[in-house]
Write a protein that holds these residues in place. Structure first.
Motif, mmCIF file in Angstrom:
data_model
loop_
_atom_site.group_PDB
_atom_site.id
_atom_site.type_symbol
_atom_site.label_atom_id
_atom_site.label_comp_id
_atom_site.label_asym_id
_atom_site.label_seq_id
_atom_site.Cartn_x
_atom_site.Cartn_y
_atom_site.Cartn_z
ATOM 1 N N GLY A 8 0.749 -1.239 -0.087
ATOM 2 C CA GLY A 8 -0.024 0.077 -0.005
ATOM 3 C C GLY A 8 0.915 1.319 -0.154
ATOM 4 O O GLY A 8 2.044 1.178 0.038
ATOM 5 N N PRO A 9 0.205 2.445 -0.019
ATOM 6 C CA PRO A 9 1.084 3.784 0.028
ATOM 7 C C PRO A 9 1.879 3.995 1.337
ATOM 8 O O PRO A 9 1.303 3.519 2.498
ATOM 9 N N PHE A 10 3.196 4.187 0.985
ATOM 10 C CA PHE A 10 4.239 4.245 2.020
ATOM 11 C C PHE A 10 4.418 3.170 2.894
ATOM 12 O O PHE A 10 5.180 2.988 3.803
ATOM 13 N N ASP B 62 10.880 7.178 1.259
ATOM 14 C CA ASP B 62 11.749 7.838 2.173
ATOM 15 C C ASP B 62 11.131 7.757 3.460
ATOM 16 O O ASP B 62 9.649 7.758 3.670
ATOM 17 N N PHE B 63 11.924 7.559 4.708
ATOM 18 C CA PHE B 63 11.224 7.505 5.914
ATOM 19 C C PHE B 63 11.795 8.866 6.688
ATOM 20 O O PHE B 63 13.023 9.158 6.589
ATOM 21 N N SER B 64 11.148 9.292 7.706
ATOM 22 C CA SER B 64 11.650 10.279 8.702
ATOM 23 C C SER B 64 12.482 9.686 9.840
ATOM 24 O O SER B 64 11.954 8.597 10.421
ATOM 25 N N LEU B 65 13.368 10.297 10.295
ATOM 26 C CA LEU B 65 13.783 10.077 11.295
ATOM 27 C C LEU B 65 13.602 11.009 12.746
ATOM 28 O O LEU B 65 14.126 10.892 13.751
ATOM 29 N N LYS B 66 12.594 11.868 12.266
ATOM 30 C CA LYS B 66 12.088 12.754 13.296
ATOM 31 C C LYS B 66 10.777 12.406 13.748
ATOM 32 O O LYS B 66 10.294 13.248 14.722
ATOM 33 N N THR C 18 7.872 8.840 15.130
ATOM 34 C CA THR C 18 7.855 7.290 15.204
ATOM 35 C C THR C 18 6.719 6.584 14.420
ATOM 36 O O THR C 18 6.850 5.339 14.737
ATOM 37 N N SER C 19 6.112 7.439 13.254
ATOM 38 C CA SER C 19 5.290 6.680 12.481
ATOM 39 C C SER C 19 6.288 5.519 11.742
ATOM 40 O O SER C 19 7.355 5.758 11.178
ATOM 41 N N ARG C 20 5.733 4.290 11.823
ATOM 42 C CA ARG C 20 6.377 3.415 10.669
ATOM 43 C C ARG C 20 6.205 3.359 9.121
ATOM 44 O O ARG C 20 6.876 2.723 8.515
ATOM 45 N N LEU C 21 5.326 4.366 9.065
ATOM 46 C CA LEU C 21 4.993 4.597 7.345
ATOM 47 C C LEU C 21 6.002 5.433 6.950
ATOM 48 O O LEU C 21 6.612 6.399 7.470
ATOM 49 N N GLU D 260 7.510 8.702 -1.639
ATOM 50 C CA GLU D 260 7.780 7.557 -2.392
ATOM 51 C C GLU D 260 7.647 7.729 -3.971
ATOM 52 O O GLU D 260 7.142 8.774 -4.244
ATOM 53 N N TYR D 261 8.577 6.945 -4.653
ATOM 54 C CA TYR D 261 8.355 7.071 -6.052
ATOM 55 C C TYR D 261 8.747 5.657 -6.598
ATOM 56 O O TYR D 261 9.643 5.083 -6.325
#
Length: 363
Positions: free
Chosen positions: A94-96, A125-129, A131-134, A138-139
């Motif tokens: 799914g998305p992300f 791309d994931f954020s280091l800032k 706590t979301s696992r998604l 994306e591309y």
């Protein structure tokens, strides 16, 4: 008489030159050898790890995708002090979401990292800032890149990687439109393999890729892309700025015996399973390149669970400078030269992170 003296003189001159010329030193006969003792830390959140990746102040651990679907595929750890931060990655299409975490690299900003999924053919791309696992963006991999099975960003808009079937060792593509920008390096002739010389033949290119298969890592910041071959002892260092290669052969100089087997219209390169594997995973540091060396065959690895307890250290130009003997077997590594630490993913029953100190006199 004069004529009889000529061959004697030549022979005498040859003996002087031969005796006074020292044989070329094998660069893998290394004087700077260090014994490193590691300290392992076990994290219960990490189930079946396969790779660790260097992203600034963090280590990103990738799980094999054969874990329960509700568990995270990625784990973010702080380097110093070593500590678990939070999980990332929701398994799915799914998305992300990501069905696997095949390759991980630093993002285009200091607060992100990028994951390539081989199954969904997309970059996330994931954020280091947070706590979301998604993922946060994306591309999809452009269709023209579908033949690329390992690749890292060279710039914000291009990727350099290895194609499954190509006359070039590395190929650079645009991530915006999939346009092929350039190919770098051509396959060298394999000794005693005159049948592998027609590089216009797609099958030949595929076989050359299999013979030279190995681990591949990129460091966009340093402009270095390195492949460590698994079957033959060869390190290939590509310098993006100059578009040149440094190639290091050894410690074993020979190409192992292989055969090309044909079946059902397909063909594949098969090596002797008793022949020990060469290089494993690698890390590109600010000053040096660190490469694991296996030195065991598949059967020996299965019996002992040991994969690599030896690291060869090279300059960015390919000079061999040192060797580290480890007391703990690891499968992948991250090296932080500023912290003077090596982080290794252990291969025992309950895998964790082993931390080794770089020798104080080494840097």
């Amino acid at each position: 008489m004069k004529k009889n003296l000529i061959p004697i003189y030549i022979l005498f001159t040859f003996l002087i030159v031969f005796c006074c010329t020292s044989p070329e030193k094998n660069p893998f006969h290394i004087d700077r050898v260090y014994e490193l003792e590691g300290k392992k830390t076990y994290f219960p959140e990490i189930i079946n790890p396969v790779n660790i990746n260097d992203v600034g102040d963090y280590i990103i651990v990738s799980e094999l995708n054969r874990i329960p679907a509700d568990l995270p595929l990625l784990h973010v750890l702080k380097k110093s002090p070593l500590a678990y931060v939070f999980p990332k990655g929701v398994a799915g299409f799914g998305p992300f979401e990501i069905p696997d975490a095949f390759l991980v690299e630093p993002g285009l900003s200091d607060s992100t990292f990028t994951v390539y999924s081989a199954m969904s053919k997309k970059f996330t791309d994931f954020s280091l800032k947070d706590t979301s696992r998604l993922g946060i963006s994306e591309y999809k991999q452009p269709e023209e890149l579908f033949g690329m099975y390992k690749g890292f960003h060279a710039t914000d808009s291009t990727i350099i990687g290895i194609m499954a079937n190509d006359p070039n060792k590395l190929v650079e593509f645009s991530t915006r439109d999939g346009r092929r920008i350039a190919g770098y390096g051509t396959w060298e002739k394999i000794p005693n393999a005159d049948h592998l010389i027609d590089y216009d033949d797609p099958d030949i290119n595929y076989h050359m890729g299999e013979i030279n298969a190995g681990r591949f890592k990129g460091n966009r910041k340093r402009g270095l892309f390195v492949k460590a071959n698994a079957y033959r002892d060869r390190l290939e260092i590509f310098h993006y700025k100059s578009k040149t290669f440094d190639i290091v052969d050894g410690p074993r100089m020979e190409v192992p015996d292989f055969e090309i087997r044909h079946s059902g219209g397909q063909s594949a390169v098969l090596f002797d399973q008793e022949y020990p594997l060469g290089y494993g995973e690698l890390a590109i540091g600010e000053n040096f390149i660190y490469v694991l060396y296996v030195g065991a065959n598949f059967e020996e690895i299965q019996k002992t669970t040991d994969i690599a307890k030896l690291i060869y250290v090279f300059t960015h130009e390919g000079d061999v400078v040192s060797k580290f003997n480890l007391d703990i077997s690891i499968r992948d590594l991250v090296v932080d030269e500023e912290l003077r630490l090596i982080y290794g993913l252990t291969t025992d029953k309950d895998p964790g992170i082993a931390v080794f100190e770089l020798p104080s006199e080494f840097l």
